[in-house]
Design an enzyme around this catalytic site. Structure first.
Site, short mmCIF file in Angstrom:
data_model
loop_
_atom_site.label_atom_id
_atom_site.label_comp_id
_atom_site.label_asym_id
_atom_site.label_seq_id
_atom_site.Cartn_x
_atom_site.Cartn_y
_atom_site.Cartn_z
N GLU A 194 0.88 -1.17 0.00
CA GLU A 194 0.00 0.00 0.00
C GLU A 194 0.91 1.22 0.00
O GLU A 194 1.98 1.20 0.63
CB GLU A 194 -0.93 0.01 1.22
CG GLU A 194 -1.92 -1.13 1.26
CD GLU A 194 -2.79 -1.24 0.00
OE1 GLU A 194 -3.25 -0.21 -0.50
OE2 GLU A 194 -2.98 -2.37 -0.48
N ALA A 195 0.50 2.25 -0.74
CA ALA A 195 1.34 3.44 -0.89
C ALA A 195 0.53 4.71 -0.69
O ALA A 195 -0.70 4.70 -0.81
CB ALA A 195 1.99 3.45 -2.27
N HIS A 211 -7.84 -3.41 0.03
CA HIS A 211 -6.79 -2.38 0.13
C HIS A 211 -6.08 -2.38 1.48
O HIS A 211 -5.36 -1.45 1.80
CB HIS A 211 -7.34 -0.99 -0.20
CG HIS A 211 -7.89 -0.89 -1.58
ND1 HIS A 211 -7.11 -1.02 -2.71
CD2 HIS A 211 -9.16 -0.73 -2.02
CE1 HIS A 211 -7.87 -0.92 -3.78
NE2 HIS A 211 -9.12 -0.77 -3.40
N ASP A 231 3.73 -3.16 -8.22
CA ASP A 231 4.35 -3.25 -6.88
C ASP A 231 5.87 -3.18 -6.97
O ASP A 231 6.50 -2.43 -6.23
CB ASP A 231 3.92 -4.56 -6.20
CG ASP A 231 2.47 -4.51 -5.79
OD1 ASP A 231 2.19 -4.04 -4.68
OD2 ASP A 231 1.61 -4.92 -6.59
#
Length: 312
Positions: free
Chosen positions: A99-100, A256, A197
């Site tokens: 996750e970013a 998410h 990713d």
């Protein structure tokens, strides 16, 4: 005995294979071809009935059921011909789904930083999730998370404020993988849902943190490519939720959440391995660019994990 996924971007049409022409002259392949023709004519109910007879999973859409039954018959026929060597595949697959940081609409100049680093360790012999790793990461360029990012990922400002920066988290990942003897006692490779990713998020993060791209993450399995090629479906049907649905499964957990996403991706990988797919590396980073790895490339595991050097 497993049918390899066609993992190059170009589908084969049966004319080009990496095998020698003589390989398919054995009568067993004629039997397999005839069986495949019979399976193609079966209804969904007939497919499910036959799968149940062999105590195989009966969930999934018709194309998935056909593939499952064909691979079962193929494996049985080839095992009669010669025993399967089970030592030639990865012992473990490490599933990663970062996750970013993000903003609504993601403006082009926005720099994505990793804020959750999960790893799900899938044992390819037992076909079970054996272990998991998860740590949150403190962003440096945009330390304040947007409301959109918090809502999407469920990761709060307080969580990232208390977290370690990326180099320390990456060191913890390397230590965790080493403790499990990956790349030394056991062969392994990385697996992601799509190209981003490793080719985007990890690449950008390493530049932000001024470290080299980790050698163990320079090649990986893009499960979307593998799934599309194995089940013969277009790329627009390879999103996580659609793959689960087509395999007769539902999402488990919070979408998410990096760890929950990774666990669900691992569930898809397990089902594909059960259906006879030999998931193998199909993408890599080379000189900072994303490249496809041909399915005819010899199978080899990732190197023993080590902390990358800092950039000058």
């Amino acid at each position: 005995g497993k049918l390899q996924c066609r993992v190059s971007d170009q589908e084969t049409n049966g004319k080009n294979t990496a095998s020698k022409p003589n390989d398919f002259s054995d009568p067993v392949y004629k039997e397999i071809a005839m069986t495949n023709g019979y399976i193609n004519r079966m209804t969904r109910d007939e497919l499910r009935s036959k799968l149940a007879e062999f105590k195989l999973d009966t969930r999934g859409v018709k194309d998935v059921l056909k593939k499952r039954l064909k691979n079962y018959y193929k494996k049985q026929k080839l095992m009669q011909k010669e025993p399967v060597n089970g030592d030639s595949y990865y012992d473990y697959i490490c599933v990663v789904d970062f996750e970013a940081t993000c903003e609504e609409g993601n403006p082009p100049e926005f720099v994505h930083e990793i804020i959750e680093f999960p790893v799900v360790l899938l044992n390819t012999h037992t076909l079970e999730i054996e272990d998991t790793f998860q740590q949150y990461v403190k962003p440096e360029i945009n330390p304040k998370l947007s409301e959109f990012c918090i809502g999407l990922t469920g990761i709060t400002q307080d969580i990232v404020d208390k977290a370690d920066t990326f180099p320390q988290v990456l060191q913890n990942v390397v230590d965790w993988m080493r403790q499990r003897e990956l790349g030394t006692k056991y062969s392994y490779c990385m697996l992601t849902d799509g190209s981003w990713d490793m080719s985007k998020f990890l690449n950008i993060q390493c530049r932000v943190s001024r470290i080299k791209h980790p050698s163990f993450a320079k090649k990986w399995i893009n499960i979307r490519k593998s799934y599309g090629n194995f089940y013969k479906v277009p790329r627009n049907q390879t999103k996580l939720m659609i793959m689960l649905e087509k395999l007769g499964m539902s999402y488990d957990g919070r979408p998410h959440s990096g760890l929950d996403d990774s666990k669900n991706i691992a569930r898809i990988a397990i089902r594909m391995l059960q259906d006879g797919c030999q998931l193998r590396v199909n993408e890599k980073m080379h000189a900072g660019q994303l490249m496809t790895v041909s399915s005819s490339t010899p199978l080899e595991g990732a190197p023993a994990p080590q902390m990358p050097r800092y950039r000058n």
